[in-house]
Motif scaffolding. Sequence first.
Motif, PDB file in Angstrom:
ATOM      1  N   GLU A  70    -137.563  13.498 -23.312  1.00 34.74           N
ATOM      2  CA  GLU A  70    -136.460  13.770 -24.238  1.00 34.74           C
ATOM      3  C   GLU A  70    -135.280  14.416 -23.515  1.00 34.74           C
ATOM      4  OE1 GLU A  70    -137.827  16.052 -27.548  1.00 34.74           O
ATOM      5  OE2 GLU A  70    -139.403  14.630 -28.099  1.00 34.74           O
ATOM      6  N   LEU A  71    -135.571  15.336 -22.610  1.00 31.05           N
ATOM      7  CA  LEU A  71    -134.509  16.027 -21.890  1.00 31.05           C
ATOM      8  C   LEU A  71    -133.737  15.044 -21.013  1.00 31.05           C
ATOM      9  CD1 LEU A  71    -133.054  18.619 -21.106  1.00 31.05           C
ATOM     10  CD2 LEU A  71    -134.870  19.092 -19.451  1.00 31.05           C
ATOM     11  N   ARG A  72    -134.457  14.138 -20.376  1.00 30.37           N
ATOM     12  CA  ARG A  72    -133.814  13.132 -19.536  1.00 30.37           C
ATOM     13  C   ARG A  72    -132.897  12.239 -20.384  1.00 30.37           C
ATOM     14  NH1 ARG A  72    -138.056  12.564 -16.193  1.00 30.37           N
ATOM     15  NH2 ARG A  72    -137.197  13.283 -14.217  1.00 30.37           N
ATOM     16  N   GLU A  73    -133.400  11.820 -21.545  1.00 30.95           N
ATOM     17  CA  GLU A  73    -132.595  10.975 -22.433  1.00 30.95           C
ATOM     18  C   GLU A  73    -131.362  11.719 -22.937  1.00 30.95           C
ATOM     19  OE1 GLU A  73    -135.388   9.849 -25.432  1.00 30.95           O
ATOM     20  OE2 GLU A  73    -136.298   8.240 -24.221  1.00 30.95           O
ATOM     21  N   PHE A  74    -131.522  13.013 -23.212  1.00 26.37           N
ATOM     22  CA  PHE A  74    -130.406  13.819 -23.705  1.00 26.37           C
ATOM     23  C   PHE A  74    -129.297  13.878 -22.648  1.00 26.37           C
ATOM     24  CE2 PHE A  74    -128.104  17.730 -24.606  1.00 26.37           C
ATOM     25  CZ  PHE A  74    -127.989  17.720 -25.993  1.00 26.37           C
ATOM     26  N   ILE A  75    -129.690  14.133 -21.403  1.00 32.02           N
ATOM     27  CA  ILE A  75    -128.708  14.192 -20.311  1.00 32.02           C
ATOM     28  C   ILE A  75    -128.012  12.847 -20.155  1.00 32.02           C
ATOM     29  CG2 ILE A  75    -128.443  14.455 -17.808  1.00 32.02           C
ATOM     30  CD1 ILE A  75    -130.793  16.459 -17.915  1.00 32.02           C
ATOM     31  N   ILE A  76    -128.783  11.770 -20.138  1.00 27.57           N
ATOM     32  CA  ILE A  76    -128.214  10.432 -19.958  1.00 27.57           C
ATOM     33  C   ILE A  76    -127.226  10.112 -21.068  1.00 27.57           C
ATOM     34  CG2 ILE A  76    -128.763   7.963 -20.032  1.00 27.57           C
ATOM     35  CD1 ILE A  76    -131.398   8.656 -18.563  1.00 27.57           C
ATOM     36  N   ASN A  77    -127.581  10.374 -22.306  1.00 31.03           N
ATOM     37  CA  ASN A  77    -126.723  10.030 -23.439  1.00 31.03           C
ATOM     38  C   ASN A  77    -125.403  10.794 -23.427  1.00 31.03           C
ATOM     39  OD1 ASN A  77    -128.465   8.119 -24.562  1.00 31.03           O
ATOM     40  ND2 ASN A  77    -129.598   9.657 -25.720  1.00 31.03           N
ATOM     41  N   ILE A  78    -125.443  12.069 -23.046  1.00 28.51           N
ATOM     42  CA  ILE A  78    -124.209  12.855 -23.010  1.00 28.51           C
ATOM     43  C   ILE A  78    -123.328  12.435 -21.837  1.00 28.51           C
ATOM     44  CG2 ILE A  78    -123.228  15.159 -22.709  1.00 28.51           C
ATOM     45  CD1 ILE A  78    -124.419  14.858 -25.439  1.00 28.51           C
ATOM     46  N   VAL A  79    -123.917  12.358 -20.648  1.00 32.65           N
ATOM     47  CA  VAL A  79    -123.127  12.042 -19.455  1.00 32.65           C
ATOM     48  C   VAL A  79    -122.573  10.615 -19.526  1.00 32.65           C
ATOM     49  CG1 VAL A  79    -123.164  11.875 -16.925  1.00 32.65           C
ATOM     50  CG2 VAL A  79    -124.419  13.709 -18.072  1.00 32.65           C
ATOM     51  N   ALA A  80    -123.264   9.724 -20.212  1.00 32.36           N
ATOM     52  CA  ALA A  80    -122.797   8.338 -20.340  1.00 32.36           C
ATOM     53  C   ALA A  80    -121.419   8.261 -20.986  1.00 32.36           C
ATOM     54  CB  ALA A  80    -123.797   7.527 -21.158  1.00 32.36           C
ATOM     55  N   THR A  81    -121.132   9.165 -21.904  1.00 30.44           N
ATOM     56  CA  THR A  81    -119.850   9.122 -22.609  1.00 30.44           C
ATOM     57  C   THR A  81    -118.875  10.221 -22.170  1.00 30.44           C
ATOM     58  OG1 THR A  81    -120.773  10.474 -24.411  1.00 30.44           O
ATOM     59  CG2 THR A  81    -120.875   8.086 -24.653  1.00 30.44           C
ATOM     60  N   LYS A  82    -119.419  11.385 -21.776  1.00 28.70           N
ATOM     61  CA  LYS A  82    -118.562  12.517 -21.417  1.00 28.70           C
ATOM     62  C   LYS A  82    -118.319  12.627 -19.914  1.00 28.70           C
ATOM     63  CE  LYS A  82    -118.272  13.917 -25.683  1.00 28.70           C
ATOM     64  NZ  LYS A  82    -117.010  13.849 -26.433  1.00 28.70           N
ATOM     65  N   ALA A 142    -122.166  10.846  -9.626  1.00 27.03           N
ATOM     66  CA  ALA A 142    -121.209  11.143 -10.696  1.00 27.03           C
ATOM     67  C   ALA A 142    -120.554   9.816 -11.066  1.00 27.03           C
ATOM     68  CB  ALA A 142    -120.172  12.163 -10.230  1.00 27.03           C
ATOM     69  N   PRO A 143    -121.198   9.030 -11.925  1.00 30.61           N
ATOM     70  CA  PRO A 143    -120.828   7.623 -12.099  1.00 30.61           C
ATOM     71  C   PRO A 143    -119.652   7.336 -13.016  1.00 30.61           C
ATOM     72  CG  PRO A 143    -122.711   8.154 -13.474  1.00 30.61           C
ATOM     73  CD  PRO A 143    -122.410   9.387 -12.681  1.00 30.61           C
ATOM     74  N   GLY A 144    -119.121   8.342 -13.705  1.00 34.34           N
ATOM     75  CA  GLY A 144    -118.162   8.043 -14.753  1.00 34.34           C
ATOM     76  C   GLY A 144    -118.898   7.574 -15.999  1.00 34.34           C
ATOM     77  N   LYS A 145    -118.237   6.829 -16.850  1.00 38.09           N
ATOM     78  CA  LYS A 145    -118.876   6.371 -18.090  1.00 38.09           C
ATOM     79  C   LYS A 145    -119.769   5.160 -17.817  1.00 38.09           C
ATOM     80  CE  LYS A 145    -115.277   8.165 -21.118  1.00 38.09           C
ATOM     81  NZ  LYS A 145    -114.263   7.882 -22.161  1.00 38.09           N
ATOM     82  N   PHE A 146    -120.889   5.108 -18.532  1.00 41.76           N
ATOM     83  CA  PHE A 146    -121.828   4.004 -18.352  1.00 41.76           C
ATOM     84  C   PHE A 146    -122.599   3.762 -19.638  1.00 41.76           C
ATOM     85  CE2 PHE A 146    -123.974   7.903 -17.200  1.00 41.76           C
ATOM     86  CZ  PHE A 146    -125.243   7.784 -17.745  1.00 41.76           C
ATOM     87  N   ASN A 147    -123.282   2.631 -19.712  1.00 39.76           N
ATOM     88  CA  ASN A 147    -124.121   2.304 -20.856  1.00 39.76           C
ATOM     89  C   ASN A 147    -125.422   3.096 -20.748  1.00 39.76           C
ATOM     90  OD1 ASN A 147    -126.298   0.845 -22.337  1.00 39.76           O
ATOM     91  ND2 ASN A 147    -124.637  -0.570 -22.844  1.00 39.76           N
TER      92      ASN A 147
END
Length: 592
Positions: free
Chosen positions: A29-41, A264-269
């Motif tokens: 869950e923590l990994r998914e939380f990080i991915i979802n936030i960083v993907a857009t922010k 630090a990929p920028g925005k991603f899916n």
Amino acid sequence: MSKSLLQHISTPKELRKLSKEQLPKLAKELREFIINIVATKEGHLGASLGVVELTIALHYVFDTPNDLLVWDVGHQAYGHKILTGRKDVFETNRQFGGISGFPKRSESEYDAFGVGHSSTSISATLGMAIASRLNGDVNKQHIAVIGDASIASGMAFEALNHVGVSKANILIILNDNAMGIDPSVGALKNYLTNIKHNKRVRKHNIIKAFNIDYSGPIDGHDLPALLFELERLKTVKGPKFLHIITTKGKGLKKAEEDQVKYHAPGKFNAKTGELIAKSNLDQQPPKYQDVFGYTLVELAKKNKKIVGITPAMPTGSSLKFMLEEIPERAFDVGIAEQHAVTLAAGMATQGLIPFCNIYSTFLQRAYDQVIHDVALQKLPVIFCLDRAGLVGEDGATHQGVFDLAYLRCIPNLIIFAPRNEKELRNIMYTAQLGLERPIAIRYPRGIGTTQNWKQPFSPIEIGKGETIKEGSKIAVLSIGTIGNRVVEAYSDIENLDEIAHFNMRFLKPLDEDLLHKIFKKYNTIITVEDGTIIGGFGSAILEFSQKHGYMNKKIKNLGIPDKFIEHGKTNLLFNSIGLSIDNLKKTLSLRT
């Protein structure tokens, strides 16, 4: 559908109420939380994904914040922030007015030490451990988490040298993923690789030679193994070292496959990991770092004496182009800024022409070497300082606003700030023609202003500025790329003919002939820089005015105020300190 565990966890105290069997689910869950936030922010991704299990295990086993936990650099601390009271505001990470992208003492009691530059964690944690012993707190735990790229730094080894004789209650955790921002380099990296695969090497372990209790290497994604070993080490007194093996970008396939790009990929899916392309990228001018990188290759192909050096930032500095095309003359020395500078000095004594590319704030770490090893000996090292001025979301630890001031006081050093890509290209060409002393060329992060930048080389006369625009009443003196903001500010202003603009180019030596003409003609003079207002370009102009008796002139200095500038989009930061286009326009209008 099973209930979310992370939803109900805001502090490590709540984390410790979970059973050990629940922790793998929390890690997912923590990994998914990080991915979802960083993907857009946006933000740093790979490093934090790689230490999810370690982060959970540390806060589960140790009594944070009473036990002190220090993360080296801080790229890996997103999970730590989420589990320590900042989950609900994590979407503001690195945004203006939001939480910092790095651990920060003023932000949380769980951030035991503020970090941004690498290799400080062992020294700081040892200092805390010694303080605890002197204060009689014998049960407090002190943990430093450091990466395999960071531990190769001289400062980390200085700290290990002390740790081994300190008898301090300190645990050093080596997060070994064979990566910094770029792949780790050097003999120590090769040694650590051998430890992973060769049991005989472990018997002659360099950490044990420092008189530190070594354990590992263990799988850093194996939560039961991590918990077992941390609980064991918690009972062991004195200096301890745990070697764990992790995968940077763990849990997102694209991030595991391209660890450099997904640092630090920028925005991603968030589901596929595919990067979201930025629009009109082909129509934009190039990044300054790429102008440096391509120009260096072009020059090096013609001049066999040119060499390139960077401390662990071949991609960020674009020295990667030379590493790819002329690898025998390009050197990534790892996180070792002091070594990079003195290495360049040694090369210069033997007739080579070293281009030493270091981020502005990272050169701060090699200040003595610039003075003692380069400038004092008048060695013609060419320093190319990337990320000068405001850099944005990385914040106070990375804003390159001090270089003009901290370099200006050094004898024998030329200091140049190009206004655009052409000037960067031409000063690089000029510098390799045969200067008899060192030069520092500072330029910003991000894209430039000119698409058709690759023009034939033209030498720049050392110590000479240029007149951009004549005027009748006010002289604006700028240095570097902020001069383009000045041009934009007065482009549609009323009484445009009253404003003159001069691109000074050189902070040292100043163009005194041009300055005398300016001071004799204009009563109002405004200096503009993207460096600290104390001791920088504006200060140099004030000193010139005082030295030559222009005491009746009205001089206003614009620049970075005497405070650390926090994180946020660069335009927002310029606005917050009065250097936005609109603010510059108001200042110029008032002066007319």
